[in-house]
Design an enzyme around this catalytic site. Structure first.
Site, PDB file in Angstrom:
ATOM      1  CB  SER A   7      -0.934   0.004   1.213  1.00 16.63           C
ATOM      2  OG  SER A   7      -0.200   0.052   2.423  1.00 16.63           O
ATOM      3  CE  LYS A  41      -3.168   1.693   4.964  1.00 13.40           C
ATOM      4  NZ  LYS A  41      -2.849   1.096   3.647  1.00 13.40           N
TER       5      LYS A  41
END
Length: 841
Positions: free
Chosen positions: A689, A732
Site C-alpha cells: 500500500s 489511514k
C-alpha cells in the site's frame, strides 16, 4: 490533469432512517432467513439431506460470524421431524465377560430394559426366599437330605454290626472314624491289648485291617453320595428356579419379543439365574475379598463374573444404558445456548439428536472404560463402559470446533477412523496407538450413522484440504459464510430485524430508528465498505450490549444513536493507549513527520498498526535518494536488505523499477542507483500500500522537485502507473488527520487515496466536518501522474509526438536526470573507471 477532492457527502454514507416505518425494534418480527447467507443454507440443506458416505460438513467463516448459531438454528428446524435413533445398551456377556454385548433397542427402550432388570432382581430377592421357605420346598429338600443321611447311617451301621460281631468297636472321633478291640462291651485299652498273647494280638490286628479296608471303601462312597445329593438339590432348585424365573421374566420377554439379540440375552440371563439360584435365597454368600479374587480369576479364564461390582453378585444382571433418546420432547432443551455454556450433551430436543462436543478428546469422542479401586487393584466391568459424543449423536448430528479437535492428541485420527469404519470402537490411548497389550474389556463396537459438522475458519479448512488427503474424502460439503452483504433498503430492513432479534434474545433495550441507522453505518465501517454490511455479528452484538449499559445508566427506555456513538467512543477510549502514545511521539517530534512545507525525495506514507483488537493508522516518513549507477539500474529496498521487509512489500519496490524503466528513456539503458526506506521504522514492514508513495519519493528525488509535506499518500501502483485499491483506508486517513489536527489544520493538508477506495469511505464525523469547512481534503487518484501534480505542484507531463515530455514538466526533468546518469555512465566506462570511481587496470 486536475483532480477534484472527494465531496463531503461521499466521505460517510449515512443510513436513511426514513425508510423504516417502526418506532423501535420491539415492533419487528424475527427474521425468517439469515442475512446474505443463502449459499450457506443451501449447503446445510444439501449436506444434511444426502445420506452418502463422506458427505459430512465443514462450516467455514470468520470468528464471530455466528456459525454455531446458524447451524443450530437450521438443525432446530429439521430435527424434530426426523425419527429418533435407537437406544444402545451394554450388558454382561455370561460366556466371555471381558467382551460386553451391545444391544440395539428402539428409542426409549434402553432405560425401560434397565428398570425391568432391576425390578426382576428385586422381585427374585423377595420371591425366591419365600419359595425356599415354603412347606413344599422344605419337605422336598428335607426328603433329599434325609435320604443322604439315612444312606450314610445305614452303611456305617452295617459296618458297626459286623465289627461288633468280631469283637471290634467302630468309634467316631474328632479326627474321623477309628476301630478298636472290645472285651465284655468295653474298649480294650492299649496297655491291656499289649498284654495279650502275640497270636491273639495278630488275630485282632488282621480283623481290624480288614475292617479298615471296608471302612475306607465306605468312606470312598460318601463323596459320590454327596454329589448325588447335591445334584438332586440342584435339580430341585433348578425346577423351582425355572418356574420362578419364567414367571418373573414373562413380562420382560413380551416387551422385547421383536428384538432377537435382546431375547437371546434374556435367555442367557434366565440360565445364569437358575445356575446361581442360591444367591437369591441368601446362600452362597462370600466375603467381598473372596468374591473379588474369584472375579479376577474368572475374568482371566473368560468365565462369568461380577467383576467390578464391589462384591455385588447381582451386578451381572444390570443394564448399562450407553445412550438413550428419551429426552427428545424436552422443550427446555431447544434454546441455543451461548458458546461458553455449551457442553457435549444434546442441545436440541425432539427427533434426531444434536450434540455439541466442547472438549473433543479421544475419550470424549469414542467413549472410555472406567476402573474402580478395590482391595488394592483396579477392576472394571461392563457397567463401567461410558459412551462418547459419537454415541450420543449417533443417528443425528455432531458439532465440533475444528481447531479444538486438532489440538487434542489422537482425536482427529479417532474421528476419521470411526467415520471410515462406520462404527465406534471404544479404545484407550494406549490401545489406539498399539502401545499396550494387557487384558481389558473389549466392548462390542457400535454401528455409526451420523453427520459430523466441523466449524472453523477458512485458513484451517484450506490447510486440512491440502495437508490431509482423507479430509476431502470425509468432509465433502463446505458451507462457506459470507463476510459481507450488499447494503440497500431491503437488506437494511432485514438487518434491523436481526438487530431486533439479538436485542430480544439478550433482553437488551429496543433500538429506535436512529440507533438502527447508526448500527448499520457502524457495520459498514467494520467491513470498510460504504456499500456493504458486515455479517460478522460478534462486534455488533458487543456494541449493542455496551450501548445498552450506557442507556440504562441514563434511565433510557430505548437505544438511540447517541448511545451507540457513546459506546463506540468508550470502546476506542479503553483501547486507545498505544494510539495516543504514537500521536504523542509525532507531535513531540520524537518521530519526525512533517505536515507543512516541502521536501525533495520525502513523502508521508500511511500504514496500519494492529495490536490485539485495536487498529489505527499512523503516518510514516518515506525517503528516497538517487545517484548515478554503473551497470544495470537498481532500486535498493533498505527494509528488504535488513530483512525487515515482507515479500509483498519487496514486490512493490520491484514494481517501481518496472515503472521507471518503462516510462523513461525506453531506448536507453538506465544507469541509476536508488535507495528507499521507511524512516524510524524498527519493526517489520509488509504490504504494497506504500508503493505509490515510494514511487512519488523516487520521482521527486530524480526530478529534484519538492513534495508538499501537507499531504499523505496511500495506494499501491502497478508497472503501468495505475494506482490500485488498498485496505484500511479509513484508519489511514484518520491517522494523518489526527496529526494535522493536533498541530493545527492549515487548509492545505489532505490525503491521496486510490480512486477505487472512495466507495469504502466511512470516516469519523470530525474528519467530514473538516472537509466541509475546506480545512482538509481527500483526493481520489487513478494514475501516478495525477498524484505527481498534486504533490509537486507542477504538471507531470505527457510524452508528445516528438517522443519528449513537455519542457519543465516533472517527467521531463526526471528523464533529463536519468539521461545524464546514462551519459556519465558511458563516459566512465570509456575511461575505464569502475563503480567505486577507481580507474580499472
Amino acid at each position: 490533469m486536475s483532480v477534484d477532492p472527494v465531496p463531503s457527502e461521499l466521505l460517510y454514507r449515512a443510513c436513511d432512517t426514513t425508510q423504516f416505518d417502526f418506532t423501535t425494534t420491539d415492533e419487528l418480527d424475527e427474521p425468517d432467513t439469515l442475512v446474505g447467507q443463502e449459499r450457506v443454507l443451501e449447503a446445510l440443506k444439501f449436506g444434511t439431506g444426502i445420506r452418502r458416505y463422506g458427505y459430512n460438513l465443514f462450516v467455514l467463516g470468520p470468528d464471530g460470524a455466528g456459525k454455531h448459531e446458524t447451524v443450530l438454528r437450521y438443525l432446530k428446524g429439521i430435527v424434530p421431524n426426523q425419527k429418533a435413533p435407537s437406544d444402545w445398551v451394554y450388558v454382561n456377556n455370561f460366556n466371555t465377560p471381558n467382551k460386553p454385548v451391545a444391544l440395539e433397542l428402539a428409542a426409549g427402550q434402553g432405560p425401560r430394559l434397565s428398570e425391568a432388570m432391576d425390578q426382576l432382581v428385586d422381585d427374585l430377592k423377595v420371591t425366591v426366599p419365600s419359595i425356599v421357605e415354603s412347606e413344599e420346598y422344605q419337605n422336598r429338600r428335607q426328603t433329599i437330605d434325609e435320604e443322604l443321611q439315612e444312606r450314610q447311617e445305614h452303611a456305617f451301621e452295617e459296618l458297626r454290626e459286623k465289627a461288633e460281631a468280631q469283637g471290634i468297636a467302630l468309634l467316631r472321633t474328632p479326627q474321623g472314624f477309628a476301630l478298636a478291640p472290645m472285651h465284655d462291651g468295653e474298649v480294650v485299652k492299649p496297655d491291656e491289648f499289649n498284654k495279650l498273647p502275640e497270636e491273639e494280638r495278630k488275630r485282632i490286628e488282621q480283623i481290624i485291617q480288614a475292617l479298615q479296608e471296608e471302612l475306607a471303601e465306605t468312606l470312598e462312597h460318601i463323596p459320590g453320595w454327596q454329589k448325588e445329593h447335591h445334584a438332586r438339590v440342584r435339580e430341585l432348585n433348578e425346577e423351582v428356579a425355572e418356574r420362578a424365573v419364567a414367571r418373573a421374566m414373562e413380562q420382560i420377554r413380551s416387551l422385547f419379543q421383536g428384538v432377537p439379540a435382546a431375547v437371546s440375552w434374556l435367555d442367557d440371563v434366565a440360565q445364569d439365574i437358575v445356575e446361581n439360584f442360591g444367591i437369591f435365597a441368601g446362600g452362597d454368600e462370600q466375603p467381598q475379598q473372596q468374591q473379588l479374587m474369584a472375579a479376577l480369576q474368572a475374568m482371566s479364564q473368560g468365565q462369568s463374573s461380577n467383576f467390578g461390582g464391589g462384591g455385588d453378585p447381582f451386578r451381572r444382571y444390570q443394564v448399562n444404558v450407553l445412550v438413550s433418546n428419551t429426552d427428545g420432547d424436552d422443550d427446555d432443551a431447544t434454546p441455543v445456548p451461548p458458546p461458553e455454556e455449551r457442553d457435549e450433551k444434546k442441545i436440541i430436543g425432539g427427533g434426531a439428536p444434536v450434540v455439541y462436543e466442547d472438549h473433543p478428546t479421544l475419550a470424549n469422542l469414542v467413549g472410555r472404560v472406567e476402573h474402580m479401586p478395590q482391595m488394592g487393584a483396579l477392576v472394571t466391568d461392563f457397567m463401567l463402559v461410558k459412551g462418547g459424543s459419537l454415541h450420543r449423536a449417533n443417528g443425528g448430528y455432531l458439532l465440533i470446533d475444528a481447531l479444538k479437535l486438532l489440538r487434542e492428541p489422537l482425536a482427529w485420527e479417532a474421528l476419521k477412523r470411526a467415520l471410515r469404519r462406520h462404527k465406534v470402537l471404544i479404545e484407550s490411548p494406549g490401545e489406539f496407538m498399539s502401545l499396550i497389550s494387557t487384558v481389558t474389556l473389549e466392548p462390542d463396537p457400535i454401528p455409526l450413522d451420523l453427520k459430523v459438522i466441523l466449524l472453523g475458519d477458512r485458513y484451517l479448512y484450506y490447510v486440512l484440504s491440502n495437508a490431509d488427503p482423507e479430509f476431502a474424502e470425509l468432509f465433502k460439503v463446505a458451507a462457506d459464510f459470507e463476510d459481507e452483504i450488499d447494503r440497500g433498503d431491503d437488506n437494511d430492513l432485514l438487518y434491523a430485524r436481526h438487530l431486533a432479534a439479538a436485542a430480544k434474545a439478550e433482553e437488551l433495550l429496543p433500538l429506535d430508528r436512529s440507533a438502527v441507522g447508526r448500527m448499520i453505518e457502524r457495520s459498514s465501517r467494520i467491513v470498510e465498505d460504504a456499500e456493504k454490511l458486515s455479517t460478522v455479528m460478534r462486534p455488533i452484538a458487543d456494541l449493542m450490549r455496551e450501548a445498552d449499559y450506557l442507556a440504562r445508566e441514563e434511565g433510557a427506555t430505548a437505544l438511540s444513536a447517541s448511545h451507540i456513538d457513546a459506546a463506540v467512543e468508550a470502546q476506542i477510549g479503553r483501547a486507545d493507549r498505544m494510539r495516543e502514545r504514537s500521536l504523542e511521539m509525532i507531535t513531540r517530534e520524537i518521530v519526525m513527520i512533517e505536515t507543512e512545507g516541502e521536501a525533495i525525495g520525502q513523502v508521508n506514507g500511511l500504514s496500519i498498526l494492529s495490536m490485539g483488537s485495536v487498529t489505527f493508522g499512523r503516518p510514516s516518513r518515506i525517503t528516497a535518494r538517487v545517484r548515478m549507477g554503473l551497470g544495470a539500474s537498481r532500486v535498493v529496498d533498505i527494509e528488504r536488505e535488513v530483512h525487515l521487509g515482507g515479500p509483498i512489500h519487496s514486490k512493490g519496490v520491484l514494481i517501481l523499477s518496472g515503472y521507471i524503466s518503462g516510462q523513461f528513456l525506453p531506448a536507453v539503458p538506465l544507469s541509476m542507483s536508488a535507495s528507499i526506506v521507511f524512516e524510524q521504522s524498527y519493526g517489520g514492514v509488509d504490504g504494497d500500500s506504500a508503493s505509490s508513495a515510494e514511487l512519488y519519493a523516487l520521482i521527486s528525488a530524480l526530478a529534484e522537485a519538492p513534495i508538499s509535506q501537507g499531504f499523505a499518500v496511500t495506494g499501491s501502483v502497478n508497472q503501468l502507473g495505475e494506482v490500485q485499491a488498498i485496505g484500511g483506508v479509513n484508519d489511514k486517513i484518520e491517522g494523518f488527520f489526527d496529526i494535522c489536527m493536533r498541530r493545527g489544520l492549515t487548509g492545505d493538508q489532505g490525503v491521496l487515496i486510490p480512486a477505487a477506495n472512495v466507495k469504502h469511505l466511512m470516516l469519523r464525523q470530525d474528519v467530514v466536518d473538516a472537509v466541509e469547512r475546506g480545512m482538509f481534503a481527500i483526493y481520489p487518484v487513478e494514475h501516478i501522474e495525477e498524484g505527481v501534480e498534486l504533490l509537486m505542484g507542477a504538471p507531470a507531463g505527457e510524452r508528445g509526438e516528438d517522443g519528449h515530455f513537455p519542457k519543465g514538466s516533472i517527467f521531463a526533468r526526471t528523464e533529463e536526470r536519468l539521461a545524464a546518469f546514462a551519459e556519465n555512465q558511458r563516459r566512465f566506462a570509456s575511461e575505464g573507471i569502475d563503480g567505486n570511481g577507481d580507474r580499472k587496470r
